[in-house]
Design a protein around this motif. Structure first.
Motif, short mmCIF file in Angstrom:
data_model
loop_
_atom_site.label_atom_id
_atom_site.label_comp_id
_atom_site.label_asym_id
_atom_site.label_seq_id
_atom_site.Cartn_x
_atom_site.Cartn_y
_atom_site.Cartn_z
N SER A 77 0.81 -1.22 0.00
CA SER A 77 0.00 0.00 0.00
C SER A 77 0.84 1.27 0.00
O SER A 77 0.31 2.37 -0.14
CB SER A 77 -0.92 0.02 1.23
N SER A 78 2.16 1.12 0.16
CA SER A 78 3.01 2.30 0.36
C SER A 78 3.58 2.89 -0.92
O SER A 78 4.02 4.04 -0.93
CB SER A 78 4.17 1.95 1.30
N GLY A 79 3.61 2.15 -2.01
CA GLY A 79 4.18 2.67 -3.25
C GLY A 79 4.22 1.61 -4.33
O GLY A 79 3.64 0.53 -4.19
N ASP A 80 4.94 1.94 -5.42
CA ASP A 80 5.15 0.94 -6.47
C ASP A 80 6.64 0.69 -6.72
O ASP A 80 7.01 -0.18 -7.51
CB ASP A 80 4.45 1.33 -7.78
N GLY A 81 7.49 1.49 -6.06
CA GLY A 81 8.92 1.27 -6.13
C GLY A 81 9.62 1.73 -7.39
O GLY A 81 10.84 1.59 -7.51
N LEU A 82 8.90 2.29 -8.34
CA LEU A 82 9.48 2.59 -9.64
C LEU A 82 10.32 3.88 -9.66
O LEU A 82 11.14 4.07 -10.55
CB LEU A 82 8.38 2.67 -10.70
N LYS A 83 10.10 4.74 -8.68
CA LYS A 83 10.89 5.97 -8.57
C LYS A 83 10.91 6.39 -7.10
O LYS A 83 10.15 5.86 -6.28
CB LYS A 83 10.31 7.08 -9.44
N LYS A 84 11.78 7.34 -6.77
CA LYS A 84 11.89 7.75 -5.37
C LYS A 84 10.56 8.28 -4.84
O LYS A 84 10.20 8.02 -3.69
CB LYS A 84 12.98 8.81 -5.22
N GLU A 85 9.85 9.02 -5.67
CA GLU A 85 8.59 9.63 -5.24
C GLU A 85 7.51 8.60 -4.93
O GLU A 85 6.54 8.90 -4.23
CB GLU A 85 8.09 10.61 -6.30
N SER A 119 22.29 0.30 -3.92
CA SER A 119 22.86 1.62 -3.67
C SER A 119 21.99 2.36 -2.66
O SER A 119 20.76 2.24 -2.70
CB SER A 119 22.92 2.45 -4.96
N LEU A 120 22.62 3.11 -1.77
CA LEU A 120 21.89 3.96 -0.83
C LEU A 120 21.92 5.38 -1.38
O LEU A 120 22.98 5.99 -1.52
CB LEU A 120 22.53 3.92 0.56
N ILE A 121 20.74 5.89 -1.73
CA ILE A 121 20.60 7.23 -2.29
C ILE A 121 19.75 8.05 -1.31
O ILE A 121 18.54 7.82 -1.20
CB ILE A 121 19.94 7.19 -3.68
N GLU A 122 20.39 8.96 -0.59
CA GLU A 122 19.71 9.70 0.48
C GLU A 122 19.16 8.68 1.48
O GLU A 122 19.93 7.94 2.07
CB GLU A 122 18.61 10.60 -0.11
N HIS A 123 17.84 8.63 1.67
CA HIS A 123 17.27 7.64 2.59
C HIS A 123 16.52 6.54 1.82
O HIS A 123 15.60 5.92 2.34
CB HIS A 123 16.33 8.31 3.60
N TYR A 124 16.97 6.30 0.59
CA TYR A 124 16.37 5.26 -0.24
C TYR A 124 17.40 4.19 -0.58
O TYR A 124 18.54 4.50 -0.93
CB TYR A 124 15.84 5.84 -1.56
N ASP A 125 16.99 2.95 -0.48
CA ASP A 125 17.76 1.86 -1.05
C ASP A 125 17.29 1.67 -2.49
O ASP A 125 16.07 1.65 -2.74
CB ASP A 125 17.52 0.56 -0.27
N TYR A 126 18.24 1.55 -3.39
CA TYR A 126 17.89 1.26 -4.78
C TYR A 126 18.46 -0.11 -5.12
O TYR A 126 19.67 -0.34 -5.00
CB TYR A 126 18.48 2.31 -5.73
N LEU A 127 17.59 -1.03 -5.50
CA LEU A 127 18.01 -2.36 -5.89
C LEU A 127 17.86 -2.53 -7.39
O LEU A 127 16.76 -2.35 -7.94
CB LEU A 127 17.17 -3.43 -5.18
N LYS A 128 18.94 -2.85 -8.03
CA LYS A 128 18.88 -3.15 -9.46
C LYS A 128 18.25 -4.54 -9.61
O LYS A 128 18.55 -5.44 -8.83
CB LYS A 128 20.27 -3.13 -10.07
N VAL A 129 17.38 -4.69 -10.60
CA VAL A 129 16.74 -5.98 -10.80
C VAL A 129 17.24 -6.61 -12.09
O VAL A 129 17.70 -5.92 -13.01
CB VAL A 129 15.19 -5.86 -10.83
N ALA A 130 17.16 -7.93 -12.13
CA ALA A 130 17.60 -8.66 -13.32
C ALA A 130 16.67 -8.36 -14.49
O ALA A 130 15.55 -7.86 -14.32
CB ALA A 130 17.61 -10.15 -13.02
N GLU A 131 17.14 -8.66 -15.67
CA GLU A 131 16.35 -8.42 -16.89
C GLU A 131 14.98 -9.06 -16.75
O GLU A 131 14.84 -10.19 -16.27
CB GLU A 131 17.09 -9.01 -18.09
N ASN A 132 13.94 -8.32 -17.16
CA ASN A 132 12.57 -8.79 -16.98
C ASN A 132 11.68 -8.28 -18.10
O ASN A 132 12.01 -7.28 -18.75
CB ASN A 132 12.05 -8.33 -15.62
N PRO A 133 10.54 -8.95 -18.35
CA PRO A 133 9.64 -8.54 -19.44
C PRO A 133 9.08 -7.13 -19.28
O PRO A 133 8.75 -6.48 -20.27
CB PRO A 133 8.51 -9.58 -19.36
N SER A 134 8.97 -6.65 -18.03
CA SER A 134 8.42 -5.31 -17.80
C SER A 134 9.45 -4.21 -18.03
O SER A 134 9.12 -3.03 -17.97
CB SER A 134 7.90 -5.20 -16.36
#
Length: 227
Positions: free
Chosen positions: A156-164, A191-206
């Motif tokens: 319910s908190s987000g979709d994870g696609l961008k910091k916002e 990667s830690l960007i400000e107070h966000y963790d950014y996880l790179k994901v493997a190649e995917n259909p989306s």
């Protein structure tokens, strides 16, 4: 161990379609902190936790959110602790097949982990595997409901696609759990960007390259440790 992972895949796949169309709103930590202290209110924390332990299926989404995110204000919240018995659980899980006595040990160790962190989705998952094998249907349904409560709050908190629109988590392990739920695989880079963790994901259909997770409670807890 393969059977344990299969249970995880089945359970999380059941929720993946639900996750794709979920309405989200970032949690307001200041308001949550205030609300969970009001005795007699719907969000009073001890009452919410009691309902969670009962696996109350009538909890509203807002109650689930106050339960999950409100835990970051509880004295027991310690996102970087690693209980000693976690190694004991991992040792049992290495086997492909388990005897009844080993399954009961999995249940026991998972209970110990959940006493320390009631939202440990991996501990719940391992226990679900053992409870299913032991044919403990009532206990299985209870743990599954608790898993759903936690996952619904997270989604319910987000979709994870961008910091916002980042997902908000109070444990970094939930970042990887959410990747599994959404059908992604970790791409091996964090990667830690400000107070966000950014996880790179493997190649995917989306064609999603990575996902963002707000880890503010984790960082706040870490800062307190070094004061």
């Amino acid at each position: 161990m393969k059977q344990v992972l299969l249970i995880l895949f089945i359970l999380l796949s059941m929720l993946s379609g639900y996750a794709q169309s979920f309405y989200f709103e970032k949690p307001d930590y200041k308001e949550i902190e205030k609300a969970i202290k009001v005795k007699g209110s719907d969000y009073y924390y001890s009452a919410l936790m009691e309902r969670y332990h009962r696996a109350d299926t009538t909890m509203t989404l807002e109650e689930k959110r106050h339960l999950y995110y409100g835990y970051s204000f509880q004295p027991k919240y310690s996102p970087y602790d690693t209980p000693d018995f976690a190694d004991s659980l991992r040792a049992v899980l290495q086997k492909d097949q388990h005897s009844d006595s080993e399954l009961k040990r999995i249940v026991k160790y998972a209970d110990l982990l959940l006493a320390d962190n009631p939202f440990d989705l991996r501990a719940i998952n391992y226990q679900l595997y053992a409870l299913e094998k032991l044919e403990k249907q009532e206990a299985f349904r209870k743990r599954l409901n608790q898993m759903n409560i936690t996952i619904e709050a997270l989604l319910s908190s987000g979709d994870g696609l961008k910091k916002e629109s980042a997902f908000y988590v109070i444990y970094t392990t939930h970042e990887y759990d959410l990747l599994d739920i959404l059908g992604f695989q970790f791409g091996g880079q964090q990667s830690l960007i400000e107070h966000y963790d950014y996880l790179k994901v493997a190649e995917n259909p989306s064609q999603v390259e990575g996902m963002y997770f707000d880890v503010s409670p984790c960082l706040n807890s870490l800062n307190k440790m070094f004061k």
